[in-house]
Write a protein that holds these residues in place. Structure first.
Motif, mmCIF file in Angstrom:
data_model
loop_
_atom_site.group_PDB
_atom_site.id
_atom_site.type_symbol
_atom_site.label_atom_id
_atom_site.label_comp_id
_atom_site.label_asym_id
_atom_site.label_seq_id
_atom_site.Cartn_x
_atom_site.Cartn_y
_atom_site.Cartn_z
ATOM 1 N N GLY A 227 0.846 -1.194 0.000
ATOM 2 C CA GLY A 227 0.000 0.000 0.000
ATOM 3 C C GLY A 227 0.876 1.237 0.000
ATOM 4 O O GLY A 227 1.762 1.371 -0.831
ATOM 5 N N ARG A 228 0.679 2.112 0.966
ATOM 6 C CA ARG A 228 1.512 3.321 1.067
ATOM 7 C C ARG A 228 2.738 3.121 1.954
ATOM 8 O O ARG A 228 3.581 3.991 2.062
ATOM 9 C CB ARG A 228 0.681 4.473 1.607
ATOM 10 C CG ARG A 228 -0.291 5.004 0.582
ATOM 11 C CD ARG A 228 -0.953 6.220 1.115
ATOM 12 N NE ARG A 228 -2.380 5.954 1.098
ATOM 13 C CZ ARG A 228 -3.295 6.848 1.290
ATOM 14 N NH1 ARG A 228 -2.964 8.074 1.564
ATOM 15 N NH2 ARG A 228 -4.557 6.529 1.230
ATOM 16 N N HIS A 229 2.807 1.972 2.598
ATOM 17 C CA HIS A 229 3.913 1.675 3.509
ATOM 18 C C HIS A 229 5.088 1.070 2.742
ATOM 19 O O HIS A 229 4.903 0.191 1.910
ATOM 20 C CB HIS A 229 3.447 0.698 4.591
ATOM 21 C CG HIS A 229 4.537 0.203 5.468
ATOM 22 N ND1 HIS A 229 5.099 0.956 6.471
ATOM 23 C CD2 HIS A 229 5.195 -0.985 5.488
ATOM 24 C CE1 HIS A 229 6.040 0.262 7.064
ATOM 25 N NE2 HIS A 229 6.123 -0.922 6.490
ATOM 26 N N THR A 230 6.311 1.546 3.033
ATOM 27 C CA THR A 230 7.508 0.916 2.495
ATOM 28 C C THR A 230 8.298 0.331 3.658
ATOM 29 O O THR A 230 8.222 0.804 4.788
ATOM 30 C CB THR A 230 8.396 1.915 1.723
ATOM 31 O OG1 THR A 230 8.783 2.962 2.617
ATOM 32 C CG2 THR A 230 7.666 2.487 0.518
ATOM 33 N N GLY A 231 9.025 -0.709 3.381
ATOM 34 C CA GLY A 231 9.824 -1.344 4.405
ATOM 35 C C GLY A 231 10.897 -2.208 3.787
ATOM 36 O O GLY A 231 11.050 -2.251 2.560
ATOM 37 N N SER A 232 11.623 -2.898 4.640
ATOM 38 C CA SER A 232 12.649 -3.799 4.141
ATOM 39 C C SER A 232 12.786 -5.004 5.060
ATOM 40 O O SER A 232 12.398 -4.964 6.230
ATOM 41 C CB SER A 232 13.992 -3.084 4.003
ATOM 42 O OG SER A 232 14.488 -2.698 5.265
ATOM 43 N N LEU A 233 13.318 -6.048 4.502
ATOM 44 C CA LEU A 233 13.608 -7.284 5.208
ATOM 45 C C LEU A 233 15.118 -7.472 5.145
ATOM 46 O O LEU A 233 15.697 -7.442 4.056
ATOM 47 C CB LEU A 233 12.901 -8.454 4.521
ATOM 48 C CG LEU A 233 13.376 -9.835 4.923
ATOM 49 C CD1 LEU A 233 12.426 -10.395 5.969
ATOM 50 C CD2 LEU A 233 13.426 -10.745 3.735
ATOM 51 N N HIS A 234 15.757 -7.627 6.298
ATOM 52 C CA HIS A 234 17.199 -7.857 6.363
ATOM 53 C C HIS A 234 17.407 -9.286 6.846
ATOM 54 O O HIS A 234 16.867 -9.672 7.876
ATOM 55 C CB HIS A 234 17.832 -6.856 7.338
ATOM 56 C CG HIS A 234 19.307 -7.030 7.497
ATOM 57 N ND1 HIS A 234 19.936 -6.756 8.672
ATOM 58 C CD2 HIS A 234 20.270 -7.452 6.648
ATOM 59 C CE1 HIS A 234 21.225 -6.989 8.541
ATOM 60 N NE2 HIS A 234 21.447 -7.425 7.318
#
Length: 133
Positions: free
Chosen positions: A102-109
């Protein structure tokens, strides 16, 4: 699936048809742990659950995999690799995968373990706790 001429989601400077597409179709096997990691990221990006399951170590592979249709995997950063070359049987790759939901951005490390099974690289699992930002 992306059209053959689009850039590969894995971030290498090649089209999907020249880069990860042949791994997904089964025409070729990833030659290194890093290339397998990149091809798995691309599989998440294009929604290829069959490839994700096929490239997962049998001892750690889930019975099924349901991808979130709202989550879009957008960019991959390879932070480090250890072993995992063409003539090795084990390796690890540390990466950060960026997504949008949606409008959320994130990351997986994740720092992932890979091994060769029957001559092909497979994903074993995380070496340390997975970190979502």
């Amino acid at each position: 699936m992306p059209t053959p001429a689009v850039p590969c989601p894995c971030g290498l400077p090649a089209s999907y048809a020249e880069c990860c597409g042949p791994f997904h179709s089964g025409a070729r096997s990833a030659p290194t742990a890093e290339r397998l990691m990149r091809s798995r990221f691309s599989a998440f990006a294009v929604g290829d659950t069959a490839y994700l399951l096929r490239s997962w170590h049998p001892a750690t592979r889930p019975a099924r995999l349901d991808l979130d249709p709202e989550q879009r995997w957008e960019r991959l950063e390879i932070l480090a690799t250890e072993r995992g070359g063409m003539f090795e049987t084990e390796g690890s790759v540390e990466f950060r995968a960026h997504y949008r939901e949606g409008r959320h951005t994130g990351s997986l490390h994740e720092h992932s373990s890979f091994s060769r099974e029957a001559g092909a690289w497979v994903y074993v699992g995380p070496l340390s706790p997975v970190d979502f930002d």
